[in-house]
Design a protein around this motif. Structure first.
Motif, short mmCIF file in Angstrom:
data_model
loop_
_atom_site.label_atom_id
_atom_site.label_comp_id
_atom_site.label_asym_id
_atom_site.label_seq_id
_atom_site.Cartn_x
_atom_site.Cartn_y
_atom_site.Cartn_z
N UNK A 220 0.84 -1.19 0.00
CA UNK A 220 0.00 0.00 0.00
C UNK A 220 0.87 1.24 0.00
N UNK A 221 1.99 1.17 0.71
CA UNK A 221 2.84 2.35 0.84
C UNK A 221 4.31 1.96 0.93
N UNK A 222 4.72 1.33 2.02
CA UNK A 222 6.15 1.19 2.34
C UNK A 222 6.79 -0.12 1.90
N UNK A 223 6.03 -1.20 1.82
CA UNK A 223 6.67 -2.49 1.57
C UNK A 223 7.35 -2.55 0.20
N UNK A 224 8.60 -3.04 0.20
CA UNK A 224 9.36 -3.31 -1.03
C UNK A 224 10.14 -4.60 -0.84
N UNK A 225 10.45 -5.28 -1.94
CA UNK A 225 11.33 -6.43 -1.83
C UNK A 225 12.79 -5.96 -1.85
N UNK A 226 13.73 -6.89 -1.86
CA UNK A 226 15.14 -6.54 -1.74
C UNK A 226 15.64 -5.74 -2.94
#
Length: 288
Positions: A220-226
């Motif tokens: 939704x906003x902050x999550x990212x993968x490596x």
């Protein structure tokens, strides 16, 4: 956030991208990140260590080091692990940098500042994880587990499923989707659920978490993968943050938002009846 599917995605990225690397230097930018040991010992034990593996337990991300130590991260609300290169170097909210061989750097950043890290030996790690419930995608989570643990308790089912001692790794996003799939109202008392509803919950837990992993998490906003990429599971949610929209089942109801157990909760009051007569059960009994 991140919940089990997001942490699982990051774990798999680490396995493919950094396992086998050596930590050549360590920079702790936010001392509050480190809950143990001291910041100085934390950095000293990481420096020169080789990364032997990566695994997940519940929402804990565990980076295993040769020699027996493990770097244990709880990414809380907004923690991100970013590999530079290929990701551009983050300029804000950096909490930790691990300088890897080959000129690469693994940045831990969190705009919320809630991420926490520990460096634990094998005994400390076992003690840390000992209270957690079974992994919902593992063999220990069978169709009878939830009923066995919760079936005799007068607790609301949503807070019960969020209890990490009952089942590990489920958070607020996925629990609403699970309850929607199972057609169970989030305030239902656990001891009122039928055999069929326990079976539906078990099935919904596995299906929703597997879908979240397949879609590489929910952003939704902050999550990212490596590698700095967003997840795609937000495009597949049916009720979470869908308040006011028609129920996707076509029942004629609309998704509502309420507080349950102190958490924002989304559900369809037509499909998920608080009296337990929603969906197919209500039709069979002539209640709907």
């Amino acid at each position: 956030m991140p919940e089990l599917p997001e942490v699982e995605t990051i774990k798999e990225d680490l396995r493919g991208l950094v396992v086998g690397s050596t930590v050549e230097w360590v920079e702790v930018s936010q001392p509050a990140l480190v809950e143990g040991p001291s910041v100085e010992e934390f950095a000293g034990r990481l420096r020169g260590a080789r990364i032997a593996g990566a695994r997940r337990r519940a929402k804990h991300l565990i980076v295993e080091l040769i020699g027996g130590d493990s770097l244990v991260l709880q990414l809380k609300i907004g923690g991100q692990l970013l590999l530079v290169p290929p990701v551009a170097e983050p300029e804000t909210a950096v909490m930790l940098v691990l300088g890897l061989d080959g000129g690469r750097r693994l940045f831990l950043r969190d705009e919320t500042g809630f991420t926490r890290a520990r460096l634990l030996d094998a005994g400390e790690l076992e003690a840390r994880l000992s209270s957690l419930g079974p992994e919902p995608l593992g063999e220990g989570f069978d169709a009878g587990h939830l009923k066995g643990v919760l079936g005799g308790r007068r607790v609301q089912i949503k807070p019960a499923l969020l209890d990490q001692k009952v089942v590990a790794g489920i958070g607020n996003i996925y629990v609403d989707e699970i309850l929607y799939d199972a057609k169970v109202h989030p305030r239902r008392k656990a001891n009122t659920l039928s055999e069929g509803e326990w079976a539906a919950l078990h099935r919904a837990v596995r299906e929703n978490l597997r879908a979240g992993i397949e879609h590489r998490g929910t952003t939704f906003d902050l999550y990212r993968d490596v590698l700095g990429r967003k997840g795609h599971h937000q495009d597949h949610l049916r009720v979470f943050v869908r308040a006011g929209r028609p129920c996707p089942s076509g029942c004629g109801g609309r998704v509502v938002k309420e507080k349950v157990g102190g958490r924002a909760t989304f559900y369809c009051p037509s499909c998920q009846r608080e009296d337990g007569f929603g969906g197919e059960q209500g039709l069979e009994l002539g209640v709907l």
